[in-house]
Design a protein around this motif. Structure first.
Motif, PDB file in Angstrom:
ATOM      1  N   GLY A  45       0.810  -1.214   0.000  1.00  0.00           N
ATOM      2  CA  GLY A  45       0.000   0.000   0.000  1.00  0.00           C
ATOM      3  C   GLY A  45       0.844   1.264   0.000  1.00  0.00           C
ATOM      4  O   GLY A  45       1.860   1.354   0.688  1.00  0.00           O
ATOM      5  N   SER A  46       0.415   2.252  -0.784  1.00  0.00           N
ATOM      6  CA  SER A  46       1.128   3.539  -0.824  1.00  0.00           C
ATOM      7  C   SER A  46       0.247   4.561  -1.542  1.00  0.00           C
ATOM      8  O   SER A  46      -0.761   4.223  -2.162  1.00  0.00           O
ATOM      9  N   ASP A  47       0.652   5.840  -1.444  1.00  0.00           N
ATOM     10  CA  ASP A  47      -0.017   6.879  -2.235  1.00  0.00           C
ATOM     11  C   ASP A  47       0.882   7.326  -3.392  1.00  0.00           C
ATOM     12  O   ASP A  47       0.665   8.396  -3.980  1.00  0.00           O
ATOM     13  N   VAL A  48       1.859   6.493  -3.732  1.00  0.00           N
ATOM     14  CA  VAL A  48       2.731   6.769  -4.881  1.00  0.00           C
ATOM     15  C   VAL A  48       1.886   6.743  -6.156  1.00  0.00           C
ATOM     16  O   VAL A  48       1.189   5.767  -6.428  1.00  0.00           O
ATOM     17  N   GLY A  49       1.934   7.818  -6.918  1.00  0.00           N
ATOM     18  CA  GLY A  49       1.139   7.899  -8.144  1.00  0.00           C
ATOM     19  C   GLY A  49      -0.295   8.329  -7.904  1.00  0.00           C
ATOM     20  O   GLY A  49      -1.082   8.405  -8.855  1.00  0.00           O
ATOM     21  N   SER A  50      -0.651   8.595  -6.673  1.00  0.00           N
ATOM     22  CA  SER A  50      -2.002   9.037  -6.335  1.00  0.00           C
ATOM     23  C   SER A  50      -1.938  10.355  -5.567  1.00  0.00           C
ATOM     24  O   SER A  50      -0.852  10.844  -5.248  1.00  0.00           O
ATOM     25  N   ALA A  51      -3.081  10.916  -5.271  1.00  0.00           N
ATOM     26  CA  ALA A  51      -3.118  12.128  -4.461  1.00  0.00           C
ATOM     27  C   ALA A  51      -2.639  11.798  -3.050  1.00  0.00           C
ATOM     28  O   ALA A  51      -2.849  10.677  -2.569  1.00  0.00           O
ATOM     29  N   PRO A  52      -1.969  12.733  -2.379  1.00  0.00           N
ATOM     30  CA  PRO A  52      -1.508  12.473  -1.011  1.00  0.00           C
ATOM     31  C   PRO A  52      -2.650  11.982  -0.127  1.00  0.00           C
ATOM     32  O   PRO A  52      -3.728  12.587  -0.089  1.00  0.00           O
ATOM     33  N   GLY A  53      -2.435  10.862   0.546  1.00  0.00           N
ATOM     34  CA  GLY A  53      -3.451  10.317   1.430  1.00  0.00           C
ATOM     35  C   GLY A  53      -4.407   9.345   0.759  1.00  0.00           C
ATOM     36  O   GLY A  53      -5.263   8.762   1.424  1.00  0.00           O
ATOM     37  N   THR A  54      -4.270   9.151  -0.558  1.00  0.00           N
ATOM     38  CA  THR A  54      -5.089   8.149  -1.274  1.00  0.00           C
ATOM     39  C   THR A  54      -4.241   6.896  -1.435  1.00  0.00           C
ATOM     40  O   THR A  54      -3.384   6.813  -2.315  1.00  0.00           O
ATOM     41  N   PHE A  55      -4.473   5.937  -0.574  1.00  0.00           N
ATOM     42  CA  PHE A  55      -3.608   4.757  -0.516  1.00  0.00           C
ATOM     43  C   PHE A  55      -4.211   3.591  -1.310  1.00  0.00           C
ATOM     44  O   PHE A  55      -5.378   3.223  -1.122  1.00  0.00           O
ATOM     45  N   MET A  56      -3.381   3.039  -2.188  1.00  0.00           N
ATOM     46  CA  MET A  56      -3.807   1.952  -3.063  1.00  0.00           C
ATOM     47  C   MET A  56      -2.886   0.752  -2.879  1.00  0.00           C
ATOM     48  O   MET A  56      -1.678   0.898  -2.647  1.00  0.00           O
ATOM     49  N   TRP A  57      -3.469  -0.445  -2.993  1.00  0.00           N
ATOM     50  CA  TRP A  57      -2.665  -1.659  -2.995  1.00  0.00           C
ATOM     51  C   TRP A  57      -2.042  -1.859  -4.366  1.00  0.00           C
ATOM     52  O   TRP A  57      -2.414  -1.192  -5.333  1.00  0.00           O
ATOM     53  N   ALA A  58      -1.136  -2.833  -4.458  1.00  0.00           N
ATOM     54  CA  ALA A  58      -0.464  -3.123  -5.729  1.00  0.00           C
ATOM     55  C   ALA A  58      -1.440  -3.615  -6.790  1.00  0.00           C
ATOM     56  O   ALA A  58      -1.187  -3.464  -7.988  1.00  0.00           O
ATOM     57  N   ASN A  59      -2.568  -4.199  -6.378  1.00  0.00           N
ATOM     58  CA  ASN A  59      -3.552  -4.694  -7.344  1.00  0.00           C
ATOM     59  C   ASN A  59      -4.526  -3.608  -7.801  1.00  0.00           C
ATOM     60  O   ASN A  59      -5.496  -3.890  -8.520  1.00  0.00           O
ATOM     61  N   GLY A  60      -4.293  -2.362  -7.383  1.00  0.00           N
ATOM     62  CA  GLY A  60      -5.127  -1.256  -7.828  1.00  0.00           C
ATOM     63  C   GLY A  60      -6.328  -0.971  -6.953  1.00  0.00           C
ATOM     64  O   GLY A  60      -7.078  -0.024  -7.217  1.00  0.00           O
ATOM     65  N   ARG A  61      -6.537  -1.754  -5.910  1.00  0.00           N
ATOM     66  CA  ARG A  61      -7.661  -1.531  -5.013  1.00  0.00           C
ATOM     67  C   ARG A  61      -7.272  -0.555  -3.900  1.00  0.00           C
ATOM     68  O   ARG A  61      -6.117  -0.498  -3.481  1.00  0.00           O
ATOM     69  N   LYS A  62      -8.272   0.153  -3.409  1.00  0.00           N
ATOM     70  CA  LYS A  62      -8.026   1.107  -2.330  1.00  0.00           C
ATOM     71  C   LYS A  62      -7.858   0.359  -1.012  1.00  0.00           C
ATOM     72  O   LYS A  62      -8.529  -0.638  -0.755  1.00  0.00           O
ATOM     73  N   VAL A  63      -6.933   0.842  -0.190  1.00  0.00           N
ATOM     74  CA  VAL A  63      -6.726   0.236   1.121  1.00  0.00           C
ATOM     75  C   VAL A  63      -7.996   0.415   1.943  1.00  0.00           C
ATOM     76  O   VAL A  63      -8.487   1.541   2.124  1.00  0.00           O
ATOM     77  N   GLY A  64      -8.554  -0.687   2.432  1.00  0.00           N
ATOM     78  CA  GLY A  64      -9.840  -0.639   3.110  1.00  0.00           C
ATOM     79  C   GLY A  64      -9.777  -0.053   4.510  1.00  0.00           C
ATOM     80  O   GLY A  64      -8.754  -0.124   5.203  1.00  0.00           O
ATOM     81  N   ASP A  65     -10.891   0.525   4.927  1.00  0.00           N
ATOM     82  CA  ASP A  65     -10.959   1.139   6.255  1.00  0.00           C
ATOM     83  C   ASP A  65     -10.868   0.108   7.375  1.00  0.00           C
ATOM     84  O   ASP A  65     -10.545   0.442   8.512  1.00  0.00           O
TER      85      ASP A  65
END
Length: 248
Positions: A173-193
């Motif tokens: 998970g990271s916000d690399v390539g996304s808006a700051p604070g928008t965390f995505m997994w390597a499979n393109g899904r958003k990190v769940g709450d």
């Protein structure tokens, strides 16, 4: 246009026949006017025939040129598609061969098979997120993607370190390539709450990328931290390596 020209030609031809027939009936006193008219009609018919032939030749030439251009375009398009398809296939198989080769390197790591049937590697030498990502990929693996609370708890239990000082493991998970604070997994899904700890994430910024860590001490939860920080990491088999592993 060609239909109207044909009608005009037919009318001129009928007129010529009528005039000729009329002239032939006046056997003793030939009507000069009739001959003049017949000559005029004949000249017009010749002119019409010449124009019609030229128009027909022009149309046939235009059709031939259009067909040749169309055939050339289709041929070029087909060759271009075949070339792209060939390049795609060559690139695809080259990439697959490279990944298959990297899959074999996972044997160099102490990979653990957990209860969910997945294989993981716990990398202990502290390093930053980008280096951890590279180490996983070099060995046919990738930083772990956590899909459920059950998997999160299973990884926390299996982690060899659970101390406060070093009980953080990098995930994919990271916000690399996304808006700051928008965390995505390597499979393109958003990190769940479901996985975030209270008041997390809270360390993202416009000035740096933040990456997701699994906290293994106390209650296992996710936190974010600057990707340049040093920490342990968890790898899992990459999808293509999972397939090759099942085919053994």
């Amino acid at each position: 246009m060609s239909f109207n020209m044909e009608r005009v030609g037919a009318l001129l031809f009928l007129t010529l026949l009528l005039c000729s027939e009329t002239c032939s009936l006046e056997s003793e006193d030939i009507d000069d006017v009739c001959f003049i008219r017949a000559n005029v009609v004949s000249e017009k018919l010749d002119t019409f025939s010449s124009r019609f032939q030229l128009r027909l030749e022009d149309n046939l030439s235009a059709i031939r040129n259009t067909l040749e251009d169309t055939v050339k375009l289709l041929s070029d398009s087909l060759m271009n598609k075949e070339s792209k398809s060939r390049d795609f296939n060559e690139d695809y198989f080259e990439e697959f061969a490279n990944r298959a080769s990297s899959c074999r390197r996972s044997k160099d790591l102490h990979v653990q098979l957990l209860a969910n049937g997945e294989k993981y590697y716990f990398g202990l030498p502290p390093t930053n997120w980008l280096n951890a990502k590279g180490i996983c990929e070099l060995h046919g693996m990738r930083l772990v993607t956590i899909d459920s609370g059950e998997e999160l708890e299973m990884l926390r239990e299996a982690a060899p370190i659970k101390s406060f000082s070093s009980g953080w493991f990098w995930t994919s998970g990271s916000d690399v390539g996304s808006a700051p604070g928008t965390f995505m997994w390597a499979n393109g899904r958003k990190v769940g709450d479901f996985a975030w700890d209270v008041n997390e994430p809270n360390d993202f910024s416009e000035e740096h990328n933040s990456c997701v860590t699994l906290r293994t001490f106390q209650e296992g939860k996710l936190e974010d931290a600057p990707c340049v920080n040093r920490g342990s990491f968890i790898c899992e088999l990459a999808p293509v390596c999972k397939i090759l592993d099942m085919l053994k």
